[in-house]
Structures are given as structure tokens and as C-alpha cells.
Design a protein around this motif. Structure first.
Motif, PDB file in Angstrom:
ATOM      1  N   GLU A  41      11.846  -6.701   3.768  1.00 35.18           N
ATOM      2  CA  GLU A  41      11.548  -5.506   4.735  1.00 35.18           C
ATOM      3  C   GLU A  41      12.650  -5.018   4.892  1.00 35.18           C
ATOM      4  N   ARG A  42      13.863  -5.460   4.904  1.00 32.62           N
ATOM      5  CA  ARG A  42      15.319  -4.815   5.035  1.00 32.62           C
ATOM      6  C   ARG A  42      15.248  -3.570   4.034  1.00 32.62           C
ATOM      7  N   VAL A  43      15.163  -4.033   3.000  1.00 40.72           N
ATOM      8  CA  VAL A  43      15.241  -3.031   1.664  1.00 40.72           C
ATOM      9  C   VAL A  43      14.401  -1.971   1.772  1.00 40.72           C
ATOM     10  N   VAL A  44      13.062  -2.189   1.995  1.00 41.85           N
ATOM     11  CA  VAL A  44      12.247  -0.952   2.262  1.00 41.85           C
ATOM     12  C   VAL A  44      12.594  -0.216   3.337  1.00 41.85           C
ATOM     13  N   ALA A  45      13.107  -0.581   4.505  1.00 44.06           N
ATOM     14  CA  ALA A  45      13.375   0.018   5.503  1.00 44.06           C
ATOM     15  C   ALA A  45      14.776   1.073   5.148  1.00 44.06           C
ATOM     16  N   GLN A  46      15.523   0.388   4.275  1.00 45.75           N
ATOM     17  CA  GLN A  46      16.874   1.257   3.754  1.00 45.75           C
ATOM     18  C   GLN A  46      16.211   2.438   3.041  1.00 45.75           C
ATOM     19  N   LEU A  47      15.454   2.074   1.934  1.00 44.76           N
ATOM     20  CA  LEU A  47      14.755   3.031   1.029  1.00 44.76           C
ATOM     21  C   LEU A  47      14.098   4.066   1.743  1.00 44.76           C
ATOM     22  N   ILE A  48      13.329   3.798   2.933  1.00 46.66           N
ATOM     23  CA  ILE A  48      12.507   4.986   3.731  1.00 46.66           C
ATOM     24  C   ILE A  48      13.699   5.555   4.481  1.00 46.66           C
ATOM     25  N   GLU A  49      14.708   4.892   5.075  1.00 47.14           N
ATOM     26  CA  GLU A  49      15.828   5.721   5.790  1.00 47.14           C
ATOM     27  C   GLU A  49      16.585   6.642   4.927  1.00 47.14           C
ATOM     28  N   ASN A  50      16.922   6.102   3.573  1.00 48.85           N
ATOM     29  CA  ASN A  50      17.480   6.884   2.658  1.00 48.85           C
ATOM     30  C   ASN A  50      17.005   8.135   1.840  1.00 48.85           C
TER      31      ASN A  50
ATOM     32  N   LEU B 225       4.123  -5.222   3.159  1.00 45.62           N
ATOM     33  CA  LEU B 225       4.967  -4.255   2.973  1.00 45.62           C
ATOM     34  C   LEU B 225       4.382  -2.997   2.976  1.00 45.62           C
ATOM     35  N   ALA B 226       3.298  -2.817   2.242  1.00 46.87           N
ATOM     36  CA  ALA B 226       2.694  -1.504   1.987  1.00 46.87           C
ATOM     37  C   ALA B 226       2.457  -0.908   3.360  1.00 46.87           C
ATOM     38  N   PRO B 227       2.239  -1.246   4.751  1.00 46.97           N
ATOM     39  CA  PRO B 227       2.004  -0.530   5.867  1.00 46.97           C
ATOM     40  C   PRO B 227       3.070  -0.021   6.331  1.00 46.97           C
ATOM     41  N   ARG B 228       4.504  -0.312   5.775  1.00 48.53           N
ATOM     42  CA  ARG B 228       5.489   0.230   6.254  1.00 48.53           C
ATOM     43  C   ARG B 228       5.640   1.554   5.839  1.00 48.53           C
ATOM     44  N   PHE B 229       4.810   2.117   4.623  1.00 45.53           N
ATOM     45  CA  PHE B 229       4.976   3.399   3.918  1.00 45.53           C
ATOM     46  C   PHE B 229       4.045   4.370   4.950  1.00 45.53           C
ATOM     47  N   ASP B 230       4.337   5.924   4.737  1.00 42.14           N
ATOM     48  CA  ASP B 230       3.504   6.635   5.493  1.00 42.14           C
ATOM     49  C   ASP B 230       1.947   6.724   4.489  1.00 42.14           C
ATOM     50  N   HIS B 231       1.954   6.483   3.316  1.00 39.24           N
ATOM     51  CA  HIS B 231       0.695   6.494   2.597  1.00 39.24           C
ATOM     52  C   HIS B 231       0.690   5.470   1.671  1.00 39.24           C
ATOM     53  N   VAL B 232      -0.577   5.038   1.517  1.00 40.59           N
ATOM     54  CA  VAL B 232      -0.873   3.838   0.566  1.00 40.59           C
ATOM     55  C   VAL B 232      -1.670   4.239  -0.538  1.00 40.59           C
ATOM     56  N   LEU B 233      -1.416   4.304  -2.002  1.00 39.79           N
ATOM     57  CA  LEU B 233      -2.284   4.583  -2.847  1.00 39.79           C
ATOM     58  C   LEU B 233      -2.849   3.433  -3.676  1.00 39.79           C
ATOM     59  N   ASP B 234      -4.052   3.618  -4.079  1.00 38.14           N
ATOM     60  CA  ASP B 234      -4.579   2.542  -4.648  1.00 38.14           C
ATOM     61  C   ASP B 234      -4.652   3.047  -6.143  1.00 38.14           C
ATOM     62  N   MET B 235      -3.807   2.487  -6.940  1.00 42.17           N
ATOM     63  CA  MET B 235      -3.758   3.161  -8.292  1.00 42.17           C
ATOM     64  C   MET B 235      -4.715   2.496  -9.131  1.00 42.17           C
ATOM     65  N   ASN B 236      -5.506   1.250  -8.721  1.00 37.27           N
ATOM     66  CA  ASN B 236      -6.735   1.153  -9.549  1.00 37.27           C
ATOM     67  C   ASN B 236      -7.723   2.073  -9.409  1.00 37.27           C
ATOM     68  N   ALA B 237      -7.644   2.920  -8.491  1.00 38.28           N
ATOM     69  CA  ALA B 237      -8.898   4.037  -8.394  1.00 38.28           C
ATOM     70  C   ALA B 237      -8.257   5.224  -9.090  1.00 38.28           C
ATOM     71  N   ILE B 238      -7.236   5.435  -8.946  1.00 38.43           N
ATOM     72  CA  ILE B 238      -6.452   6.854  -9.272  1.00 38.43           C
ATOM     73  C   ILE B 238      -6.323   6.860 -10.906  1.00 38.43           C
ATOM     74  N   ALA B 239      -5.588   5.884 -11.394  1.00 43.00           N
ATOM     75  CA  ALA B 239      -5.265   5.780 -12.627  1.00 43.00           C
ATOM     76  C   ALA B 239      -6.707   5.348 -13.646  1.00 43.00           C
ATOM     77  N   ARG B 240      -7.133   6.444 -14.667  1.00 43.56           N
ATOM     78  CA  ARG B 240      -8.137   5.998 -15.444  1.00 43.56           C
ATOM     79  C   ARG B 240      -7.603   5.689 -16.883  1.00 43.56           C
ATOM     80  N   PHE B 241      -7.821   4.575 -17.426  1.00 42.82           N
ATOM     81  CA  PHE B 241      -7.435   4.193 -18.599  1.00 42.82           C
ATOM     82  C   PHE B 241      -8.628   4.648 -19.635  1.00 42.82           C
ATOM     83  N   GLU B 242      -8.281   5.171 -20.647  1.00 40.42           N
ATOM     84  CA  GLU B 242      -9.196   5.586 -21.796  1.00 40.42           C
ATOM     85  C   GLU B 242      -8.611   4.797 -22.999  1.00 40.42           C
ATOM     86  N   ALA B 243      -9.405   3.951 -23.400  1.00 39.88           N
ATOM     87  CA  ALA B 243      -9.266   2.990 -24.667  1.00 39.88           C
ATOM     88  C   ALA B 243      -9.022   3.788 -25.901  1.00 39.88           C
ATOM     89  N   ALA B 244      -8.351   3.457 -27.047  1.00 41.42           N
ATOM     90  CA  ALA B 244      -8.136   4.258 -28.156  1.00 41.42           C
ATOM     91  C   ALA B 244      -9.494   4.371 -28.705  1.00 41.42           C
TER      92      ALA B 244
END
Ligand SMILES: Nc1ncnc2c1ncn2[C@@H]1O[C@H](COP(=O)(O)OP(=O)(O)OP(=O)(O)O)[C@@H](O)[C@H]1O
Ligand SMILES: [Mg+2]
Length: 219
Positions: free
Chosen positions: A169-178, A193-212
Motif C-alpha cells: 500500500e505504501r509503495v503504491v502511494a509512493q508510485l502514484i505520488e512520484n 490495491l487496484a482501486p487506488r489507481f485512477d483507472h483499472v484496465l482488464d487486460m484479459n479483455a484488451i489483449a487478443r492472443f492470436e495463436a501461430a
């Protein structure tokens, strides 16, 4: 601000990940969540030019970093990006002080080192070799090395993975402050910890894996 457009990376085995269009504003913090292997680290590597996309663009303050020479891109990364790597990438046989001190060779002002180490609770470890530190201590050294530059873009890959909830928690606060007027993009698995950030992105939905594709289908 950092944006991507039609971004797609292809690996040497032929598999690919498509990220499309993303936008990370100045003065904002972003948490990237998502299952192991969904493409979080790969995105961070694309955003700072460690990886080159197969197609699409990554623009940092309006400049397409993919079109820069390798040298200009490296210089931009050294000057403007603080990256806390998932596996730290510290020099194990060197001391904490020397790991951070190396940045002075690249023109970084390291005069704030003691104050930063103190804020992260690792000042007493300054003269210790990294090899002799615990996982959580190494993690905070990696964070100090990223923050000492006062970077415009902070990329942090699981920066609290080895820390207790309270220290995390302290480290996240420091990262945000810095991050201040810059941009913070942090991968986290911790739903608390995720709610401490302004935005939360669900990468499961955003990143589309394409198999070889099968070899017979390839030209
Ligand atoms: N060089 C590579 N060659 C082939 N596949 C790769 C390569 N690098 C990554 N991948 C694949 O791309 C996908 C995304 O990897 P990435 O490291 O970005 O995941 P991640 O979301 O960071 O996972 P974790 O939470 O475990 O760190 C995985 O399926 C991985 O196997
Ligand atoms: Mg990862």
C-alpha cells in the motif's frame, strides 16, 4: 501522454498479441489486471520500445517511438521512462548504492538517493550487495532505481508482488505520488490495491492472443 494505435506484436514462433488503440493520460495512474500470460509485460515492453511491434504505433507525446532510430529510442527510455521490471534486473553482485549510482553515468541526477531510499524503508541497506537482500527488499531497490530519474512515464510490473499488503500500500502511494504530472502504468494481481489507481484496465479483455498459424498455412 502515451497512446497506441492498431498495436500488434508478433513473436518468433508466429503467435501474436493485438492491443488495438489505448490511451494513457498525463497525471493519471493505471492498473493493469489480467491472468498470467494475457500480455501485460509484453504491453509494457512495447510502450517503452524494448519490443518492436509488427504493426501499429506507439506515440509518446505525439512522437511515434517505433519510427525512431534504436539509439534515439534508447535515449528516450533512459531519460523519460522508469521501469520496475517483473524480475527486477538488478546487478546482484553490486550494492544498492551502486545499482542506482550507475544511472549517474547516463546523466541522471542521483542526489535524491538517500531521501528516496529512506521513504522506501531501505536506507539502512544502502551498502549491502543486492544478492544478500530479500525479495521484497530487492523489489524496493528496483522501485528506487526507477523513481530516481523522476520519469515522465513509470512502468511497474508487479511492483508489490513480494511485499506485505501494508508495505505494498505504501509503495503504491509512493508510485502514484512520484508519477505526479506524468503517467503511471502498473501491473498488479492485487484486487485490494487496484482501486487506488485512477483507472483499472482488464487486460484479459484488451489483449487478443492470436495463436501461430499452422506451418502449412504460412506462405
Ligand atoms: N518471446 C516470446 N515468444 C513467444 N511467446 C511469447 C514471448 N514473449 C511472451 N510470449 C507469450 O505471450 C503471452 C503474454 O506474455 P506476457 O509475459 O506479456 O504475459 P503476462 O500477462 O505478463 O503474464 P504474467 O502475469 O505471468 O507475468 C504469453 O502467452 C507468453 O507465452
Ligand atoms: Mg508479466
Amino acid at each position: 501522454m502515451i497512446t497506441t494505435k492498431d498495436l500488434r506484436v508478433r513473436f518468433s514462433d508466429g503467435s501474436a498479441i493485438r492491443y488495438g488503440d489505448l490511451r494513457f493520460e498525463n497525471g493519471r495512474s493505471y492498473a493493469l489486471l489480467g491472468a498470467s500470460g494475457c500480455g501485460k509485460t509484453t504491453l509494457l515492453n512495447l510502450l517503452c520500445g524494448i519490443l518492436t511491434p509488427e504493426s501499429g504505433r506507439v506515440e509518446m507525446d505525439g512522437r511515434d517511438i517505433c519510427r525512431m532510430s534504436q539509439r534515439d529510442r534508447d535515449a528516450l527510455r533512459i531519460r523519460r521512462v522508469g521501469y520496475v521490471f517483473q524480475d527486477f534486473k538488478l546487478l546482484e553482485d553490486m550494492t544498492v548504492k551502486d545499482n542506482i549510482g550507475l544511472l549517474a553515468l547516463e546523466g541522471v541526477d542521483i542526489s535524491g538517493m538517500d531521501a528516496l531510499l529512506d521513504r522506501l524503508g531501505i536506507l539502512p541497506l544502502k551498502k549491502r550487495r543486492v544478492r544478500r537482500l530479500s525479495g521484497g527488499e530487492k523489489q524496493r531497490v528496483a522501485i528506487a532505481r526507477a523513481l530516481i530519474k523522476r520519469p515522465a512515464l513509470i512502468l511497474a510490473d508487479e511492483p508489490t508482488g513480494n511485499l506485505s499488503f501494508e508495505t505494498g500500500e505504501r509503495v503504491v502511494a509512493q508510485l502514484i505520488e512520484n508519477a505526479g504530472e506524468g503517467t503511471l502504468i502498473a501491473v498488479t494481481h492485487d484486487d485490494r490495491l487496484a482501486p487506488r489507481f485512477d483507472h483499472v484496465l482488464d487486460m484479459n479483455a484488451i489483449a487478443r492472443f492470436e495463436a501461430a498459424r499452422e506451418a502449412k498455412d504460412r506462405v
